[in-house]
Design a protein around this motif. Structure first.
Motif, PDB file in Angstrom:
ATOM      1  N   LEU A   1       0.997 -30.154 -11.974  1.00 40.76           N
ATOM      2  CA  LEU A   1      -0.451 -29.931 -11.817  1.00 40.76           C
ATOM      3  C   LEU A   1      -0.620 -28.759 -10.610  1.00 40.76           C
ATOM      4  N   ASN A   2       0.120 -29.098  -9.616  1.00 40.73           N
ATOM      5  CA  ASN A   2      -0.411 -28.377  -8.492  1.00 40.73           C
ATOM      6  C   ASN A   2       0.522 -27.209  -7.793  1.00 40.73           C
ATOM      7  N   VAL A   3       1.804 -27.255  -8.335  1.00 38.85           N
ATOM      8  CA  VAL A   3       2.803 -26.513  -7.864  1.00 38.85           C
ATOM      9  C   VAL A   3       2.646 -24.972  -7.646  1.00 38.85           C
ATOM     10  N   LYS A   4       1.978 -24.504  -8.911  1.00 34.94           N
ATOM     11  CA  LYS A   4       1.700 -23.263  -8.850  1.00 34.94           C
ATOM     12  C   LYS A   4       0.823 -22.554  -7.877  1.00 34.94           C
ATOM     13  N   HIS A   5      -0.228 -23.194  -7.703  1.00 28.40           N
ATOM     14  CA  HIS A   5      -1.051 -22.909  -6.721  1.00 28.40           C
ATOM     15  C   HIS A   5      -0.677 -23.112  -5.177  1.00 28.40           C
ATOM     16  N   GLU A   6       0.093 -24.051  -5.236  1.00 29.01           N
ATOM     17  CA  GLU A   6       1.070 -24.051  -3.874  1.00 29.01           C
ATOM     18  C   GLU A   6       1.774 -22.991  -3.563  1.00 29.01           C
ATOM     19  N   LEU A   7       2.667 -22.472  -4.546  1.00 32.73           N
ATOM     20  CA  LEU A   7       3.405 -21.189  -4.734  1.00 32.73           C
ATOM     21  C   LEU A   7       2.374 -20.039  -4.387  1.00 32.73           C
ATOM     22  N   LEU A   8       1.486 -19.671  -4.773  1.00 35.06           N
ATOM     23  CA  LEU A   8       0.649 -18.530  -4.596  1.00 35.06           C
ATOM     24  C   LEU A   8      -0.045 -18.316  -3.435  1.00 35.06           C
ATOM     25  N   GLN A   9      -0.207 -19.777  -2.619  1.00 32.37           N
ATOM     26  CA  GLN A   9      -0.869 -19.432  -1.364  1.00 32.37           C
ATOM     27  C   GLN A   9       0.096 -18.786  -0.390  1.00 32.37           C
ATOM     28  N   SER A  10       1.298 -19.120  -0.463  1.00 34.05           N
ATOM     29  CA  SER A  10       2.421 -18.463   0.644  1.00 34.05           C
ATOM     30  C   SER A  10       3.547 -17.585   0.034  1.00 34.05           C
ATOM     31  N   PHE A  11       3.644 -17.275  -1.182  1.00 38.83           N
ATOM     32  CA  PHE A  11       4.669 -16.406  -1.831  1.00 38.83           C
ATOM     33  C   PHE A  11       4.079 -15.662  -2.980  1.00 38.83           C
ATOM     34  N   ASN A  12       3.097 -14.918  -2.617  1.00 39.26           N
ATOM     35  CA  ASN A  12       2.192 -13.936  -3.634  1.00 39.26           C
ATOM     36  C   ASN A  12       3.094 -12.507  -3.380  1.00 39.26           C
ATOM     37  N   ARG A  13       3.332 -12.040  -4.513  1.00 41.47           N
ATOM     38  CA  ARG A  13       4.190 -10.739  -4.248  1.00 41.47           C
ATOM     39  C   ARG A  13       3.288  -9.408  -4.129  1.00 41.47           C
ATOM     40  N   GLU A  14       1.893  -9.725  -4.658  1.00 38.19           N
ATOM     41  CA  GLU A  14       0.879  -8.735  -3.999  1.00 38.19           C
ATOM     42  C   GLU A  14       0.711  -8.824  -2.742  1.00 38.19           C
ATOM     43  N   THR A  15       0.376  -9.920  -2.065  1.00 39.34           N
ATOM     44  CA  THR A  15       0.209  -9.962  -0.713  1.00 39.34           C
ATOM     45  C   THR A  15       1.411  -9.545  -0.004  1.00 39.34           C
ATOM     46  N   GLN A  16       2.659  -9.833  -0.433  1.00 37.24           N
ATOM     47  CA  GLN A  16       3.737  -9.433   0.458  1.00 37.24           C
ATOM     48  C   GLN A  16       3.934  -7.663   0.078  1.00 37.24           C
ATOM     49  N   ALA A  17       3.722  -7.246  -0.924  1.00 39.96           N
ATOM     50  CA  ALA A  17       3.461  -5.766  -0.959  1.00 39.96           C
ATOM     51  C   ALA A  17       2.587  -5.079   0.012  1.00 39.96           C
ATOM     52  N   ILE A  18       1.291  -5.743   0.168  1.00 42.44           N
ATOM     53  CA  ILE A  18       0.563  -5.324   1.377  1.00 42.44           C
ATOM     54  C   ILE A  18       1.306  -5.288   2.630  1.00 42.44           C
ATOM     55  N   LYS A  19       1.932  -6.219   2.970  1.00 38.96           N
ATOM     56  CA  LYS A  19       2.651  -6.470   4.172  1.00 38.96           C
ATOM     57  C   LYS A  19       3.695  -5.521   4.398  1.00 38.96           C
ATOM     58  N   LEU A  20       4.327  -5.332   3.433  1.00 38.71           N
ATOM     59  CA  LEU A  20       5.495  -4.024   3.372  1.00 38.71           C
ATOM     60  C   LEU A  20       4.760  -2.821   3.434  1.00 38.71           C
ATOM     61  N   SER A  21       3.626  -2.384   2.658  1.00 39.49           N
ATOM     62  CA  SER A  21       3.070  -1.161   2.734  1.00 39.49           C
ATOM     63  C   SER A  21       2.503  -0.908   3.918  1.00 39.49           C
ATOM     64  N   ASP A  22       1.782  -1.926   4.978  1.00 39.72           N
ATOM     65  CA  ASP A  22       1.821  -1.760   6.463  1.00 39.72           C
ATOM     66  C   ASP A  22       2.686  -1.616   7.113  1.00 39.72           C
ATOM     67  N   THR A  23       3.895  -2.110   6.974  1.00 43.50           N
ATOM     68  CA  THR A  23       5.148  -1.902   7.571  1.00 43.50           C
ATOM     69  C   THR A  23       5.611  -0.302   7.616  1.00 43.50           C
ATOM     70  N   LEU A  24       5.675   0.112   6.427  1.00 37.53           N
ATOM     71  CA  LEU A  24       6.068   1.374   6.106  1.00 37.53           C
ATOM     72  C   LEU A  24       5.038   2.465   6.673  1.00 37.53           C
ATOM     73  N   ARG A  25       3.634   2.169   6.679  1.00 32.97           N
ATOM     74  CA  ARG A  25       2.851   3.029   7.068  1.00 32.97           C
ATOM     75  C   ARG A  25       2.722   3.136   8.543  1.00 32.97           C
ATOM     76  N   ASN A  26       3.132   1.982   9.369  1.00 31.77           N
ATOM     77  CA  ASN A  26       3.314   2.107  10.710  1.00 31.77           C
ATOM     78  C   ASN A  26       4.513   2.937  10.934  1.00 31.77           C
ATOM     79  N   LEU A  27       5.719   2.745  10.213  1.00 28.99           N
ATOM     80  CA  LEU A  27       6.848   3.330  10.528  1.00 28.99           C
ATOM     81  C   LEU A  27       6.489   5.008  10.525  1.00 28.99           C
ATOM     82  N   THR A  28       5.778   5.447   9.560  1.00 30.79           N
ATOM     83  CA  THR A  28       5.403   6.976   9.213  1.00 30.79           C
ATOM     84  C   THR A  28       4.594   7.424  10.213  1.00 30.79           C
ATOM     85  N   LYS A  29       3.581   6.465  10.906  1.00 38.03           N
ATOM     86  CA  LYS A  29       2.921   6.766  11.822  1.00 38.03           C
ATOM     87  C   LYS A  29       3.445   7.019  13.256  1.00 38.03           C
ATOM     88  N   SER A  30       4.362   6.269  13.382  1.00 32.92           N
ATOM     89  CA  SER A  30       5.110   6.552  14.631  1.00 32.92           C
ATOM     90  C   SER A  30       6.013   7.745  14.452  1.00 32.92           C
TER      91      SER A  30
END
Length: 414
Positions: free
Chosen positions: A373-402
């Motif tokens: 009943l609950n594990v899928k909600h737990e999973l999306l709170q911490s391991f959402n690939r859409e959120t992870q892509a935003i983090k990766l995108s920010d990392t790449l943008r900061n790298l190109t800005k430098s």
């Protein structure tokens, strides 16, 4: 940004690496980046062209030749890796200057392609480490030639130091690289996870049909679905099945392919086990009904400190399908399962402890129901690939800005 994403593993092939590569590249594209994927032709199909350019949704995909991996010969596998390294270097030359070259492991030669193209295009090189490939190859006896092992380590260290930034999938991998002298600020952790839009609604009918298909309606079904390799320590399941052969309430099912599959089948036959089924590899969409039918899913690796800093993608596969997890991996993977109330732990390569954890789960159906009943909600709170892509995108943008700031400084000084 214009991103060249290098991965040998990409759909329509099936697997965890293929799923992560597709999801991450697609999510980066959805964030507005112009993503060009360098990959190869599916290993299961004959090659009709040397190179092929195609559109996969919003991704521009370049497929290049490779020598087919038969999965039975280490020499053939090495030839598969090296042939793609050469062909991807060539296909990457035809892409107009990108902002970032992003190469993803596990095998190191994709990093060679990334470094080569970054030098040719004079752009940033980011190396994603999803697997400590050389360490695991040595541990599992896949590198028996000392000279080759030393060369692989030198190549690994070269790529780590030449990369402008490194992405890893666990905190343990990050610490291991820091211990090897890689600056902490050069490393970002982007763990595995799932895409929210790929999570299917649980239904009861598929589980009934699978259990009916295999005549398991009244059985407690224990599932393993994934690679059947040297690292997984699946001999533990055979030993447990042997000890439980008089318990008619439990059936084990192993789905997948790998170098250890035949030896496991042979051992099960020699023990005359009737409580374990071996099923050929299934497509991701076909596996859904098996996950739903399973009462619990196994995640297993051999007992070694290196595996304690590894998080098998199978953890997320089970959690995403609301399947309770029986995990035989200590360290970070165990912490995820226990923190998110996703299942039960057993000591790796310990059949007695495996049986103890399994029987506890079987005897507590209310806990299994709560997990579902609950594990899928737990999973999306911490391991959402859409959120992870935003983090990766920010990392790449900061790298190109430098990079732009460095160029401005040089221009001003001139």
């Amino acid at each position: 940004m214009k991103i060249v994403y290098i991965t040998q593993h990409f759909p329509p092939e099936i697997g965890a690496a293929q799923g992560r590569a597709y999801d991450m590249s697609s999510n980066l594209s959805n964030l507005g980046h112009d993503v060009h994927v360098l990959t190869t032709f599916p290993n299961s199909l004959p090659i009709k062209k040397v190179f092929k350019k195609e559109k996969v949704n919003h991704l521009t995909v370049y497929r290049s030749f490779r020598i087919r991996d038969t999965k039975t010969s280490s020499i053939r596998r090495l030839a598969n890796y090296l042939s793609f390294m050469v062909s991807s270097c060539i296909s990457g030359l035809f892409i107009k200057k990108p902002d970032v070259i992003y190469a993803t492991s596990p095998q190191l030669f994709q990093g060679v392609t990334g470094y080569f193209l970054s030098r040719v295009h004079r752009t940033k090189f980011v190396f994603e480490i999803r697997d400590l490939w050389v360490d695991f190859a040595e541990l599992l006896g896949q590198f028996k030639n000392t000279k080759l092992l030393n060369l692989a380590r030198k190549l690994e260290n070269f790529l780590y130091r030449k990369a402008d930034h490194i992405i890893v999938v666990t905190q343990g991998y990050k610490q291991r690289l820091i211990d090897q002298g890689i600056p902490e600020e050069k490393i970002t952790v982007v763990p595995n996870g799932v895409n929210p839009n790929t999570l299917n609604q649980i239904t009861t009918q598929p589980s009934l049909s699978i259990k009916q298909q295999y005549n398991l309606e009244n059985k407690f079904l224990v599932l393993y679905a994934g690679n059947i390799g040297a690292a997984q320590g699946l001999d533990t399941i055979i030993s447990a099945a042997d000890q439980l052969k008089d318990d008619t309430s439990i059936t084990f099912m192993i789905i997948g392919e790998g170098v250890e599959k035949q030896s496991l089948i042979d051992r099960a036959k020699s023990l005359q086990l009737t409580n374990i089924l071996f099923v050929d590899s299934k497509k991701k969409e076909e596996l859904t009904s098996y996950y739903e039918a399973a009462d619990i899913g196994i995640v297993s690796l051999k007992k070694h400190p290196l595996f304690e800093i590894t998080i098998p993608s199978k953890v997320f596969d089970y959690m995403s399908m609301s399947t309770p997890v029986l995990i035989g991996v200590n360290g970070e993977a165990r912490e995820i399962v226990e923190k998110h109330h996703a299942g039960f732990y057993f000591e790796p390569e310990n059949p007695d402890d495996f049986i103890k954890a399994l029987k506890y789960a079987q005897a507590h159906p209310e806990e299994l129901k709560d997990i579902r009943l609950n594990v899928k909600h737990e999973l999306l709170q911490s391991f959402n690939r859409e959120t992870q892509a935003i983090k990766l995108s920010d990392t790449l943008r900061n790298l190109t800005k430098s990079t732009r700031k460095e160029l401005q400084k040089k221009t001003t000084s001139l």
